[in-house]
Design a protein around this motif. Structure first.
Motif, PDB file in Angstrom:
ATOM      1  N   ASP A 173       0.690  -1.146  -0.045  1.00 57.19           N
ATOM      2  CA  ASP A 173      -0.027  -0.150  -0.054  1.00 57.19           C
ATOM      3  C   ASP A 173       0.930   1.217   0.174  1.00 57.19           C
ATOM      4  N   ILE A 174       0.326   2.392  -0.620  1.00 55.72           N
ATOM      5  CA  ILE A 174       1.190   3.652  -0.544  1.00 55.72           C
ATOM      6  C   ILE A 174       0.403   4.590   0.311  1.00 55.72           C
ATOM      7  N   VAL A 175       1.396   5.196   1.185  1.00 55.61           N
ATOM      8  CA  VAL A 175       0.912   6.501   2.098  1.00 55.61           C
ATOM      9  C   VAL A 175       1.997   7.909   1.507  1.00 55.61           C
ATOM     10  N   LEU A 176       1.042   8.829   1.194  1.00 55.02           N
ATOM     11  CA  LEU A 176       1.986  10.079   0.899  1.00 55.02           C
ATOM     12  C   LEU A 176       1.591  10.930   2.239  1.00 55.02           C
ATOM     13  N   GLU A 177       2.763  11.452   2.747  1.00 53.36           N
ATOM     14  CA  GLU A 177       2.855  12.312   3.998  1.00 53.36           C
ATOM     15  C   GLU A 177       4.000  13.246   3.947  1.00 53.36           C
ATOM     16  N   PHE A 178       4.072  13.905   4.734  1.00 53.45           N
ATOM     17  CA  PHE A 178       5.076  14.897   4.913  1.00 53.45           C
ATOM     18  C   PHE A 178       5.510  15.468   3.438  1.00 53.45           C
TER      19      PHE A 178
END
Length: 234
Positions: A74-79
């Motif tokens: 899974d992919i998470v985009l943050e900061f």
């Protein structure tokens, strides 16, 4: 890189090529900082979109390679970036997953450069905003992926260095990779401070931001190395 943020009701969620993607609200804030152009909200919007596409393509490279080996991702985009979850593979597979992100980014860079070249030769794109968007897309994909290949944990280059050194020297490979990361991160931080004193950028980026980021990563590597080799560090 800076720890993972908790999910919020305002996260953007969607699927891309069958892979779950979650975008934390803070991602848009940091993308806006990276793409800020005073008094040009139209260019800021385009730059934020470029950052989003660039980092998504980078993380999709990791996720698709991981899926190629039969592992869910899974992919998470943050900061100022993101991450793709992955199960640890045998050495060469882990290296392939780590390198797939930057190479996907370089693929987007070459595609963007081709479009920019054809625009210069044949006027493919209308208006200033499209041209500026392509230029910024080239910049983001060049700098982001080159920086990610530096052997500093937890950047992709740091993952590769850890896997290779652990394979070559099973007893102390992780420790050596952390020390390599500390030296590299510290070197970039010092170079950034020197550039800041000269009011000049480094890698085309704000040197103060780079000094803080790589100084922090170097400190993290030293702390992790200390946990492994407590004796010499006391």
């Amino acid at each position: 890189m800076f720890g993972h943020l908790q999910q919020t009701p305002y996260d953007l969620r969607f699927y891309c090529l069958g892979i779950s993607v979650r975008v934390h609200p803070v991602f848009w804030l940091t993308a806006g900082i990276l793409g800020w152009v005073p008094q040009r909200l139209d260019l800021v919007f385009v730059n934020v979109l470029c950052v989003f596409v660039s980092i998504l393509v980078h993380e999709m490279g990791h996720a698709l390679m991981s899926r190629r080996f039969g592992w869910k991702s899974d992919i998470v985009l943050e900061f100022f970036g993101g991450y793709a979850t992955s199960t640890h593979h045998p050495t060469w597979r882990s290296i392939a997953v780590s390198l797939a992100g930057p190479f996907a980014g370089f693929g987007l860079l070459f595609l963007t450069y081709f479009l920019l070249y054809m625009h210069v030769r044949h006027g493919w794109l209308p208006g200033e905003i499209a041209t500026q968007g392509l230029l910024f897309l080239c910049f983001v994909n060049l700098i982001w992926n080159v920086v990610n290949l530096l052997p500093v944990w937890p950047l992709d280059g740091g993952h590769v260095a850890r896997e290779l050194l652990q394979w070559l020297r099973p007893r102390d490979g992780v420790y050596l990779s952390l020390m390599l990361g500390a030296l590299t991160g510290g070197g970039v931080a010092v170079a950034a401070v020197m550039k800041a004193m000269q009011n000049r950028g480094l890698f085309g980026l704000d040197p103060t931001f780079l000094a803080l980021m790589f100084g922090y990563l170097a400190y993290q590597s030293l702390q992790a190395a200390r946990q492994i080799r407590r004796g010499p560090w006391r």
